[in-house]
Scaffold this motif. Structure first.
Motif, PDB file in Angstrom:
ATOM      1  N   SER A 206       0.847  -1.189   0.000  1.00 34.86           N
ATOM      2  CA  SER A 206       0.000   0.000   0.000  1.00 34.86           C
ATOM      3  C   SER A 206       0.886   1.243   0.000  1.00 34.86           C
ATOM      4  N   PRO A 207       0.356   2.399  -0.392  1.00 38.65           N
ATOM      5  CA  PRO A 207       1.153   3.631  -0.320  1.00 38.65           C
ATOM      6  C   PRO A 207       1.684   3.897   1.092  1.00 38.65           C
ATOM      7  N   ALA A 208       0.896   3.575   2.108  1.00 38.30           N
ATOM      8  CA  ALA A 208       1.329   3.810   3.488  1.00 38.30           C
ATOM      9  C   ALA A 208       2.527   2.952   3.857  1.00 38.30           C
ATOM     10  N   ALA A 209       2.627   1.762   3.264  1.00 40.94           N
ATOM     11  CA  ALA A 209       3.708   0.837   3.600  1.00 40.94           C
ATOM     12  C   ALA A 209       4.967   1.071   2.771  1.00 40.94           C
ATOM     13  N   LEU A 210       4.884   1.914   1.759  1.00 38.99           N
ATOM     14  CA  LEU A 210       6.033   2.193   0.903  1.00 38.99           C
ATOM     15  C   LEU A 210       7.086   2.960   1.695  1.00 38.99           C
ATOM     16  N   MET A 211       8.315   2.436   1.752  1.00 33.81           N
ATOM     17  CA  MET A 211       9.355   3.034   2.578  1.00 33.81           C
ATOM     18  C   MET A 211      10.702   3.029   1.854  1.00 33.81           C
ATOM     19  N   PRO A 212      11.576   4.009   2.154  1.00 42.43           N
ATOM     20  CA  PRO A 212      12.949   3.968   1.629  1.00 42.43           C
ATOM     21  C   PRO A 212      13.726   2.812   2.265  1.00 42.43           C
ATOM     22  N   ARG A 213      14.677   2.258   1.509  1.00 39.89           N
ATOM     23  CA  ARG A 213      15.546   1.177   1.997  1.00 39.89           C
ATOM     24  C   ARG A 213      16.991   1.634   1.822  1.00 39.89           C
ATOM     25  N   TYR A 214      17.564   2.199   2.910  1.00 38.72           N
ATOM     26  CA  TYR A 214      18.855   2.871   2.789  1.00 38.72           C
ATOM     27  C   TYR A 214      20.065   1.950   2.947  1.00 38.72           C
ATOM     28  N   LEU A 215      19.948   0.834   3.588  1.00 39.04           N
ATOM     29  CA  LEU A 215      21.015  -0.123   3.898  1.00 39.04           C
ATOM     30  C   LEU A 215      21.904   0.314   5.050  1.00 39.04           C
ATOM     31  N   ARG A 216      22.123   1.614   5.203  1.00 39.85           N
ATOM     32  CA  ARG A 216      22.942   2.063   6.327  1.00 39.85           C
ATOM     33  C   ARG A 216      22.468   3.433   6.781  1.00 39.85           C
ATOM     34  N   LEU A 217      22.951   3.861   7.943  1.00 38.00           N
ATOM     35  CA  LEU A 217      22.542   5.138   8.502  1.00 38.00           C
ATOM     36  C   LEU A 217      23.085   6.289   7.660  1.00 38.00           C
ATOM     37  N   SER A 218      22.366   7.399   7.664  1.00 37.02           N
ATOM     38  CA  SER A 218      22.845   8.599   6.983  1.00 37.02           C
ATOM     39  C   SER A 218      24.023   9.194   7.757  1.00 37.02           C
ATOM     40  N   GLN A 219      24.760  10.104   7.114  1.00 36.74           N
ATOM     41  CA  GLN A 219      25.889  10.749   7.770  1.00 36.74           C
ATOM     42  C   GLN A 219      25.438  11.496   9.020  1.00 36.74           C
ATOM     43  N   ALA A 220      24.288  12.173   8.947  1.00 39.21           N
ATOM     44  CA  ALA A 220      23.787  12.913  10.105  1.00 39.21           C
ATOM     45  C   ALA A 220      23.492  11.968  11.269  1.00 39.21           C
ATOM     46  N   GLU A 221      22.911  10.803  10.949  1.00 38.04           N
ATOM     47  CA  GLU A 221      22.610   9.826  12.006  1.00 38.04           C
ATOM     48  C   GLU A 221      23.888   9.238  12.588  1.00 38.04           C
ATOM     49  N   ARG A 222      24.891   8.987  11.733  1.00 41.99           N
ATOM     50  CA  ARG A 222      26.160   8.456  12.225  1.00 41.99           C
ATOM     51  C   ARG A 222      26.850   9.463  13.138  1.00 41.99           C
ATOM     52  N   GLU A 223      26.834  10.747  12.733  1.00 41.59           N
ATOM     53  CA  GLU A 223      27.453  11.784  13.560  1.00 41.59           C
ATOM     54  C   GLU A 223      26.715  11.944  14.884  1.00 41.59           C
ATOM     55  N   ARG A 224      25.393  11.849  14.838  1.00 39.78           N
ATOM     56  CA  ARG A 224      24.594  11.951  16.058  1.00 39.78           C
ATOM     57  C   ARG A 224      24.909  10.801  17.013  1.00 39.78           C
ATOM     58  N   ASN A 225      24.991   9.585  16.480  1.00 42.29           N
ATOM     59  CA  ASN A 225      25.295   8.435  17.321  1.00 42.29           C
ATOM     60  C   ASN A 225      26.705   8.524  17.898  1.00 42.29           C
ATOM     61  N   ALA A 226      27.649   9.018  17.089  1.00 38.04           N
ATOM     62  CA  ALA A 226      29.022   9.173  17.582  1.00 38.04           C
ATOM     63  C   ALA A 226      29.073  10.186  18.715  1.00 38.04           C
ATOM     64  N   LYS A 227      28.293  11.270  18.586  1.00 39.86           N
ATOM     65  CA  LYS A 227      28.253  12.281  19.636  1.00 39.86           C
ATOM     66  C   LYS A 227      27.647  11.720  20.920  1.00 39.86           C
ATOM     67  N   ILE A 228      26.568  10.945  20.756  1.00 42.68           N
ATOM     68  CA  ILE A 228      25.930  10.332  21.927  1.00 42.68           C
ATOM     69  C   ILE A 228      26.886   9.368  22.622  1.00 42.68           C
ATOM     70  N   ASN A 229      27.601   8.546  21.836  1.00 46.00           N
ATOM     71  CA  ASN A 229      28.544   7.588  22.411  1.00 46.00           C
ATOM     72  C   ASN A 229      29.672   8.297  23.135  1.00 46.00           C
ATOM     73  N   LYS A 230      30.136   9.412  22.541  1.00 50.99           N
ATOM     74  CA  LYS A 230      31.208  10.171  23.167  1.00 50.99           C
ATOM     75  C   LYS A 230      30.763  10.776  24.493  1.00 50.99           C
ATOM     76  N   GLU A 231      29.527  11.292  24.505  1.00 53.01           N
ATOM     77  CA  GLU A 231      28.991  11.867  25.739  1.00 53.01           C
ATOM     78  C   GLU A 231      28.803  10.788  26.803  1.00 53.01           C
ATOM     79  N   GLN A 232      28.354   9.607  26.374  1.00 50.77           N
ATOM     80  CA  GLN A 232      28.167   8.519  27.330  1.00 50.77           C
ATOM     81  C   GLN A 232      29.507   8.042  27.886  1.00 50.77           C
ATOM     82  N   ASP A 233      30.535   7.987  27.025  1.00 49.14           N
ATOM     83  CA  ASP A 233      31.868   7.593  27.490  1.00 49.14           C
ATOM     84  C   ASP A 233      32.431   8.600  28.471  1.00 49.14           C
ATOM     85  N   GLY A 234      32.138   9.890  28.213  1.00 45.75           N
ATOM     86  CA  GLY A 234      32.631  10.926  29.114  1.00 45.75           C
ATOM     87  C   GLY A 234      31.936  10.933  30.467  1.00 45.75           C
ATOM     88  N   ALA A 235      30.714  10.388  30.490  1.00 48.02           N
ATOM     89  CA  ALA A 235      29.963  10.368  31.748  1.00 48.02           C
ATOM     90  C   ALA A 235      30.362   9.216  32.646  1.00 48.02           C
TER      91      ALA A 235
END
Length: 236
Positions: A206-235
Motif C-alpha cells: 500500500s502507499p502507506a507501507a512504501l518506505m525507503p531502503r537505505y542499507l545504512r545510517l545517513s551521515q547525520a545519524e552516524r554523527e549523532r550516534n558518535a556524539k551520543i557515544n562520546k557523551e556517554q563515554d565521558g559520563a
C-alpha cells in the motif's frame, strides 16, 4: 495495465510509463538539478505527451534504495503521495536489482554497484539469463577490495551503476568489464520491468507501507550516534 515508475536514487532522474509490457514514454534527465524541482514536471510531461492522465495509472513503482538518501526519499515520497491520493497499489524495487534489467537478453553475471563513498559501494549480484534475472546475493554496503575478492571466478562479469568505474579501476581481471554508458545507470523503464515481475509474484504494498531502503545510517545519524557515544563515554 499502465505502470508509472520513478527513479531518483542518484544524480540521474527518470520517469516511465509502461503499458502491457510496452514502454510508451520515458523521460530521463542527468543534469544534476534537484529532483524535487524536476520529478513532478517530468511526470506531467510524459502523461501529457502520451495522452494519458493520472487516473489511468494502475500501479506505481519506485527504486526505494539503496542510493542517495535525499534522492531516494524524494522518489519514494513522490510515489507515496500520488498513489495515496489515487488509491493505487505500489511496488518497491531495489535500485541495484532494477539496473540488472538494463541487460535483459544477455547471458552474464551483473555486478550492480553504486558509489557509497570512502571506497565503498552498495552492491548486488545478479545472473542474467535471457529474460530471466536471478539474484545471487542480498544488497549490501561493502568495501571495493572485499567486493572484488568475493566475486565469482572464471565467469564474465559486467559492472553497472555509478560505482562501476571505481570497481573497474581497482582490478585488471579481463573477465570483469564495464557496461556501455547507455546501459550503465538506473532507468525508470528498468524499474517498471522489474515491477512487473514483482507484481506477478504478489509483491505489492500500500502507499502507506512504501518506505525507503537505505542499507545504512545517513551521515547525520552516524554523527549523532558518535556524539551520543562520546557523551556517554565521558559520563563514565
Amino acid at each position: 495495465m499502465l505502470i508509472c515508475s520513478v527513479d531518483s536514487s542518484a544524480t540521474p532522474a527518470s520517469v516511465c510509463l509502461l503499458e502491457d509490457d510496452k514502454i510508451i514514454a520515458e523521460y530521463y534527465l542527468n543534469t544534476g538539478f534537484t529532483h524535487s524541482q524536476t520529478l513532478m514536471a517530468m511526470l506531467e510531461s510524459v502523461l501529457k505527451i502520451s495522452g494519458k492522465s493520472a487516473d489511468d495509472i494502475e500501479l506505481y513503482a519506485v527504486n526505494s534504495g539503496p542510493g542517495s538518501f535525499t534522492g531516494v526519499r524524494i522518489g519514494v515520497s513522490a510515489v507515496k503521495g500520488m498513489a495515496y491520493a489515487l488509491e493505487k497499489p505500489c511496488v518497491e524495487v531495489s535500485t541495484l536489482e532494477s539496473m540488472a534489467y538494463n541487460l535483459l537478453g544477455n547471458h552474464t553475471i551483473v555486478c550492480a554497484c553504486m558509489d557509497a563513498r570512502r571506497r565503498q559501494v552498495y552492491h548486488g549480484l545478479f545472473r542474467v539469463d535471457g529474460d530471466t534475472i536471478e539474484r545471487l546475493c542480498d544488497d549490501t554496503a561493502i568495501a571495493v577490495d572485499d567486493l572484488l575478492s568475493g566475486l565469482p571466478k572464471d565467469e564474465e562479469i559486467i559492472l553497472i551503476g555509478d560505482g562501476a568505474e571505481l570497481v573497474d579501476q581497482s582490478t585488471d581481471d579481463p573477465l570483469i568489464n564495464l557496461a556501455p554508458p547507455n546501459l550503465r545507470y538506473q532507468r525508470a523503464s528498468s524499474v517498471a520491468l522489474a515491477a512487473v515481475e514483482k507484481y506477478n509474484r504478489g509483491e505489492v504494498v500500500s502507499p502507506a507501507a512504501l518506505m525507503p531502503r537505505y542499507l545504512r545510517l545517513s551521515q547525520a545519524e552516524r554523527e549523532r550516534n558518535a556524539k551520543i557515544n562520546k557523551e556517554q563515554d565521558g559520563a563514565l
